[in-house]
Design an enzyme around this catalytic site. Structure first.
Site, PDB file in Angstrom:
ATOM      1  N   HIS A  74       0.818  -1.219   0.000  1.00  0.00           N
ATOM      2  CA  HIS A  74       0.000   0.000   0.000  1.00  0.00           C
ATOM      3  C   HIS A  74       0.849   1.267   0.000  1.00  0.00           C
ATOM      4  O   HIS A  74       0.336   2.342  -0.277  1.00  0.00           O
ATOM      5  CB  HIS A  74      -0.918   0.012   1.225  1.00  0.00           C
ATOM      6  CG  HIS A  74      -2.024  -1.001   1.132  1.00  0.00           C
ATOM      7  ND1 HIS A  74      -3.312  -0.665   0.800  1.00  0.00           N
ATOM      8  CD2 HIS A  74      -2.029  -2.340   1.286  1.00  0.00           C
ATOM      9  CE1 HIS A  74      -4.071  -1.750   0.779  1.00  0.00           C
ATOM     10  NE2 HIS A  74      -3.306  -2.790   1.070  1.00  0.00           N
ATOM     11  N   ASP A 124       3.556   9.581  -0.749  1.00  0.00           N
ATOM     12  CA  ASP A 124       2.362   8.813  -0.362  1.00  0.00           C
ATOM     13  C   ASP A 124       2.136   7.683  -1.351  1.00  0.00           C
ATOM     14  O   ASP A 124       2.302   7.890  -2.561  1.00  0.00           O
ATOM     15  CB  ASP A 124       1.129   9.741  -0.372  1.00  0.00           C
ATOM     16  CG  ASP A 124       0.132   9.392   0.720  1.00  0.00           C
ATOM     17  OD1 ASP A 124       0.096   8.229   1.142  1.00  0.00           O
ATOM     18  OD2 ASP A 124      -0.624  10.299   1.143  1.00  0.00           O
TER      19      ASP A 124
HETATM   20  P1  ADQ Z   1      -3.043   6.214   4.813  1.00  0.00           P
HETATM   21  O1  ADQ Z   1      -1.645   6.687   4.951  1.00  0.00           O
HETATM   22  O2  ADQ Z   1      -3.797   6.057   6.068  1.00  0.00           O
HETATM   23  O3  ADQ Z   1      -3.137   4.848   3.976  1.00  0.00           O
HETATM   24  P2  ADQ Z   1      -4.966   7.586   2.898  1.00  0.00           P
HETATM   25  O4  ADQ Z   1      -4.861   6.901   1.603  1.00  0.00           O
HETATM   26  O5  ADQ Z   1      -5.083   9.045   2.765  1.00  0.00           O
HETATM   27  O6  ADQ Z   1      -3.742   7.350   3.866  1.00  0.00           O
HETATM   28  O7  ADQ Z   1      -6.239   7.015   3.628  1.00  0.00           O
HETATM   29  C1  ADQ Z   1      -6.674   7.566   4.783  1.00  0.00           C
HETATM   30  C2  ADQ Z   1      -8.145   7.243   5.024  1.00  0.00           C
HETATM   31  O8  ADQ Z   1      -8.421   7.635   6.355  1.00  0.00           O
HETATM   32  C3  ADQ Z   1      -9.072   8.037   4.116  1.00  0.00           C
HETATM   33  O9  ADQ Z   1     -10.218   7.286   3.851  1.00  0.00           O
HETATM   34  C4  ADQ Z   1      -9.407   9.267   4.962  1.00  0.00           C
HETATM   35  O10 ADQ Z   1     -10.683   9.841   4.722  1.00  0.00           O
HETATM   36  C5  ADQ Z   1      -9.343   8.717   6.363  1.00  0.00           C
HETATM   37  N1  ADQ Z   1      -8.850   9.761   7.291  1.00  0.00           N
HETATM   38  C6  ADQ Z   1      -7.648  10.368   7.291  1.00  0.00           C
HETATM   39  N2  ADQ Z   1      -7.583  11.295   8.266  1.00  0.00           N
HETATM   40  C7  ADQ Z   1      -8.767  11.264   8.889  1.00  0.00           C
HETATM   41  C8  ADQ Z   1      -9.317  11.990   9.985  1.00  0.00           C
HETATM   42  N3  ADQ Z   1      -8.629  12.933  10.635  1.00  0.00           N
HETATM   43  N4  ADQ Z   1     -10.582  11.690  10.344  1.00  0.00           N
HETATM   44  C9  ADQ Z   1     -11.283  10.731   9.710  1.00  0.00           C
HETATM   45  N5  ADQ Z   1     -10.815  10.018   8.674  1.00  0.00           N
HETATM   46  C10 ADQ Z   1      -9.584  10.283   8.263  1.00  0.00           C
HETATM   47  C11 ADQ Z   1      -2.197   3.948   3.366  1.00  0.00           C
HETATM   48  C12 ADQ Z   1      -1.153   4.580   2.447  1.00  0.00           C
HETATM   49  C13 ADQ Z   1      -1.840   5.404   1.374  1.00  0.00           C
HETATM   50  C14 ADQ Z   1      -2.825   4.530   0.592  1.00  0.00           C
HETATM   51  C15 ADQ Z   1      -3.751   3.779   1.540  1.00  0.00           C
HETATM   52  C16 ADQ Z   1      -4.601   2.750   0.815  1.00  0.00           C
HETATM   53  O11 ADQ Z   1      -0.257   5.393   3.199  1.00  0.00           O
HETATM   54  O12 ADQ Z   1      -0.887   5.960   0.486  1.00  0.00           O
HETATM   55  O13 ADQ Z   1      -3.611   5.337  -0.254  1.00  0.00           O
HETATM   56  O14 ADQ Z   1      -3.009   3.088   2.531  1.00  0.00           O
HETATM   57  O15 ADQ Z   1      -3.836   1.861   0.065  1.00  0.00           O
END
Ligand code: ADQ
Length: 467
Positions: A156, A364
């Site tokens: 991921h 990311d």
């Molecule tokens: P993350 O690093 O956690 O995931 P991301 O892809 O942005 O990052 O996903 C975060 C999820 O958590 C999103 O659905 C977002 O809405 C939610 N989220 C984030 N902050 C929040 C908050 N303060 N309150 C509520 N919800 C929140 C890892 C990798 C990423 C990759 C994903 C999926 O680091 O690059 O996209 O896995 O493979």
């Protein structure tokens, strides 16, 4: 159709999966269609030597099996090799990476322990799907135990360039363990290229067409599978009556204010200080946005036991305080910093109410927030996505305003351009982005990966049998 066995760091509660986001829904859907098992850490930590028996729960044809970590596994495997070594290395931050034999040994040992638990759950025709950096060597540990079923692995987070990876002790062992899989999936072409460049330089891999790779007696297919979101559901939530109410109340509270939204885990990979600096620069370069635009940054705390996360939080609080002190007044707060998680329904409404989605990680894997922001918009009057070129999402979401998050002036100018962008251009860009996100949603990602896994050559030969 083969039964599916999934292993990931954490296991979603399938009875409430919609609340956990698209990934849990898509993996849950695959498990329900095929029947199967989802294995992972329970989130509990037991003292060393205490029993670490699995907990099993079944819902319809899906069983979840979770195990606690021992205190030393929690510190050395989870907070050690996973969070203090692999996470920074994979996000190109060697300066933050910590290396220790204790971490590495615990990582190996914990993966071996998980393999022993998973082996007990397997049926002969199962296929296995293993997720993410916590579990890279799980496949090879399963192979050591004689498991011959097809196994796929999806990373991921980014796969770093060779120059960074080779600074990690035992990197050969780590990458060699990937050849235990039949299929390895990456988020982007850049990640796949980094993987292939590493193999090319090491010189012991044969490259066949269609990204089939042969190393010794093992064959692996590599591919790009950009992860998506549950786009229909998120758009629906963003336009629910409850969202209408939240959007209206935000407009009433701050009439005419242009909101710029950032939503992230509070992680140094997300570029949060750089983002706040860029917003401040916007106020310097374009004073007309003083009293007229605010940055709302929702940053959910994570991994607070790791020093680098304490540092990033302090830096962000300092910067926010400084800019609010310098520019703020009774009627206007330039930066609103919310240090917690926000419910998904509210998040969708806040996205919809915001003129700009500011997604500027310094590195990311994909970044799902970028996709969520786009589908939450009103198609007739959408906001603009400003996206870092270092997010995996930028490889496909080319109609966003793509920026270099390290270039403060460039981000500030992109914010200004987004704030003054004509409605017709906003609609055009949003339509193009939305179409891509809908066509490549998380369900397609799941199906594409599992189809590729089923069609992979499964030519893994157990060394003892070929000797
Ligand atoms: P993350 O690093 O956690 O995931 P991301 O892809 O942005 O990052 O996903 C975060 C999820 O958590 C999103 O659905 C977002 O809405 C939610 N989220 C984030 N902050 C929040 C908050 N303060 N309150 C509520 N919800 C929140 C890892 C990798 C990423 C990759 C994903 C999926 O680091 O690059 O996209 O896995 O493979």
């Amino acid at each position: 159709m083969s039964r599916l066995v999934v292993a990931s760091n954490r296991v979603a509660d399938l009875s409430v999966a919609k609340q956990s986001g698209g990934l849990a829904v898509a993996v849950g859907e695959a498990l329900r269609q095929r029947g199967g098992v989802w294995f992972g850490w329970s989130g509990d930590v037991v003292e060393d030597g205490e029993p670490d028996v699995p907990t099993t729960t079944s819902l319809d044809n899906v069983t979840t099996v979770t195990v606690p970590l021992s205190r030393s596994e929690f510190e050395n495997y989870y907070h050690g090799f996973a969070n203090r070594t692999l996470w920074p290395v994979c996000h190109y931050r060697l300066d933050l990476a910590e290396f220790s034999n204790e971490f590495l040994e615990s990582y190996r040992h914990t993966n071996a322990r998980f393999a022993a638990e998973i082996e007990k759950l397997l049926l002969p025709d199962d296929i296995l799907w293993i997720h993410d950096f916590h579990l890279i060597p799980l496949g090879s540990e399963l192979r050591k135990r004689g498991v011959t079923q097809r196994i796929g692995f999806f990373l991921h987070i980014p796969f770093p360039p060779i120059e960074i990876l080779t600074a990690t002790p035992e990197h050969e062992w780590l990458i060699d363990s990937i050849f235990a899989y039949d299929l390895v999936g990456f988020q982007t072409q850049t990640d796949l290229n980094n993987f292939k460049r590493y193999l090319l330089q090491l010189g012991n891999t044969t490259f066949l067409p269609l990204d089939r790779l042969i190393c010794g007696d093992r064959e692996l297919t590599a591919g790009v599978f950009p992860v998506g979101i549950d786009a229909d559901h998120f758009a629906e939530v963003a336009h629910s009556p409850e969202s209408d109410r939240i959007v209206e109340s935000m407009k009433v509270r701050d009439p005419g204010l242009a909101l710029i939204i950032g939503v992230d885990r509070l992680d140094y990979s997300k570029g949060l200080p750089e983002r706040v600096r860029a917003f401040e620069r916007l106020l310097e370069l374009h004073p007309e946005w003083r009293n007229a635009a605010s940055l709302m940054q929702v940053a959910q705390p994570t991994r607070e036991d790791v020093d680098a996360y304490v540092d990033i939080r302090e830096e962000l609080e300092r910067l926010t305080g400084a800019i609010n002190g310098r520019y703020g007044n009774f009627d206007w707060t330039p930066v609103r910093y919310i240090n917690r998680s926000v419910e998904r329904d509210r998040l969708a409404a806040i996205f919809r109410a915001s003129r700009i989605g500011l997604v500027t990680p310094v590195r990311d894997g994909m970044n799902l927030v970028a996709k969520e922001y786009v589908v939450a918009q009103d198609p007739d009057d959408p906001g603009v996505l400003v996206l870092s070129k270092f997010a995996g999402a930028a490889e496909t979401l080319t109609e966003a305003l793509i920026v270099n998050p390290f270039d403060t002036d460039e981000v500030a100018e992109a914010l200004h351009a987004a704030l003054i962008m004509h409605q017709s251009e906003r609609k055009h860009r949003n339509y193009a982005l939305r179409t891509k996100i809908n066509n490549f949603d998380v369900f397609k990602w799941q199906k594409d990966f599992l189809t590729a896994l089923e069609h992979s050559r499964a030519s893994y030969l157990i060394p003892e049998r070929t000797a």
